[in-house]
Scaffold this active site. Structure first.
Site, PDB file in Angstrom:
ATOM      1  N   CYS A 148       0.860  -1.212   0.067  1.00  0.00           N
ATOM      2  CA  CYS A 148       0.003   0.022  -0.111  1.00  0.00           C
ATOM      3  C   CYS A 148       0.853   1.280   0.045  1.00  0.00           C
ATOM      4  O   CYS A 148       0.721   2.205  -0.934  1.00  0.00           O
ATOM      5  CB  CYS A 148      -0.830  -0.011   1.303  1.00  0.00           C
ATOM      6  SG  CYS A 148      -2.227  -1.180   1.035  1.00  0.00           S
ATOM      7  N   HIS A 149       1.787   1.392   0.880  1.00  0.00           N
ATOM      8  CA  HIS A 149       2.487   2.738   0.972  1.00  0.00           C
ATOM      9  C   HIS A 149       4.067   2.353   1.179  1.00  0.00           C
ATOM     10  O   HIS A 149       4.698   3.092   1.726  1.00  0.00           O
ATOM     11  CB  HIS A 149       2.003   3.581   2.131  1.00  0.00           C
ATOM     12  CG  HIS A 149       0.460   3.888   2.042  1.00  0.00           C
ATOM     13  ND1 HIS A 149      -0.281   2.977   2.603  1.00  0.00           N
ATOM     14  CD2 HIS A 149      -0.047   4.701   1.395  1.00  0.00           C
ATOM     15  CE1 HIS A 149      -1.435   3.463   2.355  1.00  0.00           C
ATOM     16  NE2 HIS A 149      -1.345   4.679   1.586  1.00  0.00           N
TER      17      HIS A 149
END
Lengths: 184, 417, 288
Positions: A148-149
């Site tokens: 995701c990040h």
């Protein structure tokens, strides 16, 4: 002083009058607060949600270099049978340099003999950034990578790079036998 | 509704009502509201937004008649709406596309306000209520995106509610309280549905205040000077109802293009996969209208800092009336500020572009490596905040503005409006 | 006034839409990995595109004979096959429940039910109102039977994958011999279109796998019956046919959508023209 009924009749004490006003106001506040509490409280986890708390996992089926993924409280639990290389890597890190300092040993619960089984890593497979599930055998530190990040975790599930603030969480668990652990 | 009423009841019944509840008078005065005569098409977006809100509420109420807010059935019920409910495919598409159109219109409306200085005295509260509407719209959009219970719904909800977990000390308890459990689940979906139904009516109430405020202080206009005489104004109806009406019809064509021919263009394929708490999609992206904020969030390596910056990006909008120190409203007379505004507009698009990509991918290739999206978004984030916190205050002091026309009427006469 | 005319609204809108389009395209190109997905010229593409009924019908045959051993159609009922715009729609049977073709297809499947006398769990032949039955009792059983990978539901597959119809076609025709230096895991298959190039599904299609029947269709209004000769059942042909069927399954209202869209645009053009003329009329005496 009271602005009306002075002289004859009932004498009104200003401090008593203020007291009645304040007491009425306070009672109203208490009542409103008491009424609001159930309205706020109902949002929390309900009894049935809390009840689905603990599970038992048979870990005998996990082979070296493999990972078991089980759902616990709506979150995946990773049970990873670590290779010697991964264990060595996790031990070789300078703990003081970590963002969330923890030795590899601190991330284990002793089994019923009081020993630590460093092959079997049990943790909540949820990125401590925003709760995505990291991908195994990926990232720059022999461990996990969150798509995701972009957080990198090492072979002990400790945060090494990226935005996540904490190591992946070790759930409360204990060994019921050599091969069965109970989570929750 | 300031000024004098032009309404004169003719019949006995009208007079009778007017004495008891002057509602007809209110409506007539509303339609006859004196508006600056130089409003351009950018001023049509207020009307367009009203239409968007009405469309979302009507289609939403209908969809709620067919939708089931449980984790087992939510995804199925949306498919049933699209397949079996008469015109369900149309209403579902209008509601989903409508959210995007609503945001498209609100962004244009906001940039228009920014350009013509519509936030300046005496319109500060008008602007702040507008910001509150925008915030409520973001909340509503986020809650609504959770309801189809696809993969993006689930993981979007997980990521966004994770923001609250970042708050020190109380974060984790607060997050559990919001979710109604340890993770996003059935209790979360049900409360999101309930709130998604409620918030549009809060927005409608705020819109009421917004319109009240604009009628109290009067509309701003492209040259940003006050109305001086009756000459400067036109009655709202029929002049602006017809002009806005034409703009609305054009806007509807864009709306219809997406509803009928590109219904999936603004969505994401992953949301046609049922939510699965065991698998995170490789590339989580929010809806396009959140992308700039998502880019700001990811520009910082620290979780709490990222969240604070993201919320800060909205907070600066609320305090904008006091950040811009210029006496002149419209950027037509502020040539330097205008240039920086165009860069700001460009940077907002850059942020949106960055939000759609992985932070570590190369955005601008240079030699062997290049500049990653993370660094591009850092530059754009810096500019975003610098524009509000540095450029606007400083330019207000130092810029030499162009001479303002004497009146709106004179400006029109001289071809300056 | 004039310099900020409608033109700037159009330019602004075009800019926004254009940039969205770019974002979409760039995201699509990321998803497929190294492999370049071919954009095929489907009959249903574009503003006036329609489904190819013959191809959809052949597609259903492939679904029934090949795909349906593992893949379900979660959101579909048999009656959907006879809806307007569906592969087996017949104007004689506006109610698909009466359509004999649909009835025959439904009967071909066994669906779970409860016996109304004994209350026992039974299986009976389907009727048009039934949903397509699940292939596996649950996703764990599905994964266990397929080497750990759950065969996805096909009723929205063309919507649930970036690239849609092109992607599904690319997967079905993307099976090749793995390169020598490629490490293929146990039970996996090499596919150029799949992310990571390893897919659990074995190549489902091979030349001549199904037999497309020659059909005789009665002529319109009692005219000469004509014979429809089917194409050869090559992998490409079958992939293209099943994609027609699955695209319809994912978007059964496409035809209605495009038709209504056309009418809406026609209306909006006339309406906006009238509004524009009214606006000019109203403003005729106002200097602005």
């Amino acid at each position: 002083m009271s602005d009306t009924q002075t002289g004859e009749g009932e004498h009104e004490d200003p401090s008593r009058r203020d007291f009645i006003y304040i007491a009425t106001g306070a009672a109203a506040a208490v009542g409103a607060g008491a009424f609001a509490w159930p309205l706020v409280s109902q949002m929390g986890a309900a009894a049935d949600t809390r009840a689905a708390g603990s599970i038992e996992i048979d870990v005998s089926k996990v082979e070296e270099g493999q990972q078991l993924k089980v759902l616990w409280r709506g979150k995946p639990i990773f049970v990873r049978y670590r290779t010697q290389k991964e264990i060595d890597y996790a031990d070789s890190v300078d703990v003081a340099s970590l963002r969330d300092p923890q030795t590899d040993d601190e991330r284990f619960v002793p089994n019923f003999e009081g020993k630590i089984n460093k092959s079997l890593l049990v943790m909540i497979g949820v990125c401590t950034h925003f709760g995505c599930i990291p991908v195994g055998e990926a990232g720059d530190f022999e461990g996990w990578y969150c798509p995701c990040h972009g957080s990198h975790y090492d072979s002990s599930g400790r945060i090494r790079k990226g935005p996540a603030p904490k190591n992946m969480v070790i759930p409360p668990y204990k060994y019921l036998s050599d091969t069965v652990i109970k989570i929750g | 509704m300031s000024g004098h009423s032009t309404y004169e009841p003719k019949y006995a019944a009208e007079k009778w009502i007017d004495k008891r509840l002057p509602i007809v008078r209110m409506g007539v005065d509303f339609m006859a509201f004196p508006s600056p005569r130089n409003l351009n098409y950018w001023y049509a977006f207020g009307g367009i937004l009203t239409l968007c809100l009405m469309s979302q509420i009507i289609t939403g109420i209908i969809l709620a008649m067919h939708y089931t807010p449980t984790v087992g059935e939510a995804f199925n019920s949306v498919q049933r709406i699209k397949r079996d409910v008469p015109f369900g495919w149309l209403l579902q598409s209008m509601h989903a596309v409508g959210a995007s159109m609503f945001f498209l219109a609100v962004y244009i409306h906001m940039f228009r306000g920014l350009f013509y200085g519509s936030y300046k005295a005496p319109r500060e509260l008008l602007w702040i209520i507008g910001c509150a509407i925008y915030l409520a719209m973001m909340a509503t959009g986020f809650l609504g995106y959770t309801l189809p219970w696809g993969q993006m719904s689930f993981w979007g909800a997980t990521v966004i509610t994770g923001f609250f977990g970042a708050i020190p000390v109380v974060g984790e308890s607060l997050q559990q309280w919001l979710l109604g459990g340890y993770s996003v689940g059935n209790p979360t979906l049900q409360r999101f549905f309930s709130l998604h139904y409620l918030l549009p009516f809060v927005i409608a109430a705020l819109v009421g205040l917004h319109v009240w405020a604009v009628h109290h202080v009067g509309q701003n206009n492209p040259i940003g000077i006050d109305i001086k005489t009756k000459e400067d104004t036109l009655s709202f109806h029929p002049y602006y109802t017809m002009k806005d009406g034409f703009a609305i019809a054009v806007f509807l064509m864009i709306f219809a293009l997406f509803v009928f021919y590109l219904p999936e263009a603004l969505g994401h394929a992953d949301n046609y996969q049922r939510a699965n708490p065991m698998v995170t999609p490789p590339h989580i992206v929010p809806e396009w209208y959140f992308l700039p904020f998502y880019a700001i969030l990811r520009a910082v390596p620290d979780k709490l800092m990222g969240i604070m910056l993201m919320f800060g990006a909205i907070v600066v909008l609320f305090i904008l009336p006091w950040l811009d120190t210029a006496k002149v409203r419209s950027m037509r007379f502020r040539p330097t500020t205008r240039r920086f505004f165009y860069i700001f507009l460009f940077m907002c698009f850059v942020l949106g572009w960055c939000g759609a990509h992985s932070p570590d991918d190369i955005a601008i290739p240079m030699g062997h490596g290049g500049m990653t999206f993370k660094w591009v978004s850092r530059v754009a984030t810096l500019y975003y905040f610098a524009f509000f916190l540095f450029l606007l205050p400083v330019l207000g002091w130092v810029e030499k503005t162009k001479a303002l026309p004497d009146s709106i009427t004179k400006a029109i006469h001289d071809g300056e409006a | 006034m004039t310099k900020f005319s409608m033109k700037s609204v159009f330019v602004g809108a075009a800019l926004v839409i254009g940039s969205l389009g770019v974002a979409q395209v760039s995201m699509a190109s990321n998803a497929g990995g190294e492999h370049k997905m071919e954009h095929r010229n489907w009959s249903f593409n574009g503003m006036f595109g329609t489904y190819d009924v013959e191809a959809m019908q052949r597609g259903y045959q492939i679904y029934r004979e090949v795909c349906s051993s593992c893949h379900a159609l979660d959101h579909m009922s048999f009656r959907h096959l006879g809806d307007k715009g569906a592969p087996f729609y017949s104007s004689e049977y506006p109610n698909p429940n009466d359509n004999p073709v649909v009835k025959a297809f439904a009967k071909d499947w066994m669906v779970p039910d409860i016996d109304q006398d004994s209350g026992d769990v039974i299986e009976r032949p389907g009727i048009p109102a039934d949903k397509f039955p699940q292939i596996y009792p649950n996703s764990i059983a599905a994964a266990a039977s397929n080497g750990g990978a759950v065969p996805p539901d096909l009723s929205v597959i063309t919507k649930a994958r970036t690239g849609g119809a092109d992607y599904v076609y690319a997967i079905l025709t993307g099976y090749h011999e793995a390169p020598h230096d490629f490490h293929l895991s146990e039970g996996m298959n090499y596919n150029v279109a799949f992310a990571g190039n390893q897919i659990a599904m074995a190549a489902p299609l091979s030349d001549g796998l199904v037999e497309y029947a020659t059909r005789t269709v009665p002529g319109e209004h009692g005219g000469e019956p004509h014979v429809i000769t089917p194409p050869e059942a090559t992998v490409d042909q079958m992939a293209s046919d099943i994609v027609q069927f699955l695209t319809w399954a994912g978007d059964p209202k496409m035809q209605a959508r495009k038709n209504l869209g056309f009418a809406t645009f026609l209306f909006l053009f006339i309406f906006s023209l009238l509004l524009f003329l009214t606006y000019k009329q109203v403003w005729k005496d106002v200097e602005h």
